[in-house]
Design a protein around this motif. Structure first.
Motif, PDB file in Angstrom:
ATOM      1  N   UNK A 109     -18.310  51.281  36.176  1.00  0.00           N
ATOM      2  CA  UNK A 109     -18.726  52.680  36.102  1.00  0.00           C
ATOM      3  C   UNK A 109     -17.654  53.509  35.397  1.00  0.00           C
ATOM      4  N   UNK A 110     -18.114  54.559  34.704  1.00  0.00           N
ATOM      5  CA  UNK A 110     -17.199  55.455  33.996  1.00  0.00           C
ATOM      6  C   UNK A 110     -17.568  56.904  34.284  1.00  0.00           C
ATOM      7  N   UNK A 114     -26.391  48.065  33.567  1.00  0.00           N
ATOM      8  CA  UNK A 114     -27.428  47.073  33.854  1.00  0.00           C
ATOM      9  C   UNK A 114     -27.684  46.164  32.653  1.00  0.00           C
ATOM     10  N   UNK A 115     -27.589  46.720  31.452  1.00  0.00           N
ATOM     11  CA  UNK A 115     -27.868  45.955  30.240  1.00  0.00           C
ATOM     12  C   UNK A 115     -26.641  45.209  29.716  1.00  0.00           C
ATOM     13  N   UNK A 122     -27.462  58.500  34.715  1.00  0.00           N
ATOM     14  CA  UNK A 122     -28.546  57.548  34.474  1.00  0.00           C
ATOM     15  C   UNK A 122     -28.227  56.652  33.276  1.00  0.00           C
ATOM     16  N   UNK A 123     -27.653  57.239  32.225  1.00  0.00           N
ATOM     17  CA  UNK A 123     -27.278  56.463  31.036  1.00  0.00           C
ATOM     18  C   UNK A 123     -26.188  55.457  31.388  1.00  0.00           C
ATOM     19  N   UNK A 124     -25.207  55.882  32.165  1.00  0.00           N
ATOM     20  CA  UNK A 124     -24.123  54.984  32.592  1.00  0.00           C
ATOM     21  C   UNK A 124     -24.694  53.787  33.353  1.00  0.00           C
ATOM     22  N   UNK A 125     -25.624  54.071  34.281  1.00  0.00           N
ATOM     23  CA  UNK A 125     -26.222  52.990  35.081  1.00  0.00           C
ATOM     24  C   UNK A 125     -27.012  52.025  34.208  1.00  0.00           C
TER      25      UNK A 125
END
Length: 207
Positions: free
Chosen positions: A181-182, A174-175, A167-170
């Motif tokens: 992606x990682x 987005x920001x 969720x943090x990666x997404x």
């Protein structure tokens, strides 16, 4: 829970074990509790190098060190010793069941071994040679079920932990803090940290 070191002295060199595939469970077949040191003396008197089990679990749940864990044991014959860790529980399980504390300690010890060796087959002494050990009242299937349930709980917990990382990666993507992606468990090198900081400055400056 901890393993109680016994400092037992062995006769002659002990051969290192090169592979570990199984855990073989035993009972001491004694009418009551018995210490690893006592079993060690019995086995020495039989002309062995010393206690054949790697661990002995007392009736109060104390886990005692027997033979060093990384060497071949002497507990299940030629067909069982070379690739296994031998665990004995004090008592005669032809007559009584192991205590609750013994069962808790056994599950803890098996889980600890699996963490270090990977998946291990869990069997009784009777699955290797013709013997009643670890006794008709020893709940082997119950032990296997508990280990299986704990493995499921660990996997489920790991999955839930991993989801918040994704969720943090997404959100970071987005920001605009990251551009691709990682793997959330991959260690971030310096260039990656600097790239995120530069992206943050660009967002702040509106560029």
């Amino acid at each position: 829970m901890q393993i109680k070191e016994t400092g037992l002295k062995f006769n002659g060199p002990l051969k290192p074990r090169t592979r570990t595939n199984r855990i073989i469970i035993h009972h001491t077949a004694t009418p009551g509790d018995v210490a690893a040191e006592t079993v060690h003396t019995w086995h020495l008197n039989q002309g062995w190098a010393g206690i054949g089990y790697h661990y002995l679990i007392r009736q109060d749940g104390t886990v005692e060190r027997g033979r060093p864990e990384n060497v071949i044991g002497a507990h299940a014959g030629p067909e069982g010793n070379s690739d296994s860790i031998g665990i004995a529980l004090a008592g005669n399980f032809e007559i009584v069941r192991p205590t609750e504390k013994q069962m808790e300690a056994l599950v803890w010890l098996i889980r600890d071994l699996i963490k270090r060796y990977g998946e291990l087959q869990i069997i009784g002494h009777r699955d290797v040679i013709a013997t009643s050990c670890p006794g008709k009242l020893f709940p082997l299937e119950e032990v296997k079920r508990k280990i299986k349930e704990e493995n499921k709980n660990v996997d489920s917990h790991a999955g839930s932990k991993g989801s918040w990382k994704l969720d943090i990666i997404r959100e970071a993507k987005d920001k605009g803090l990251i551009t691709i992606d990682h793997d959330p468990d991959e260690i971030a090198p310096k260039w990656f940290v600097l790239a995120v900081a530069l992206n943050l400055l660009k967002l702040k400056d509106g560029k």
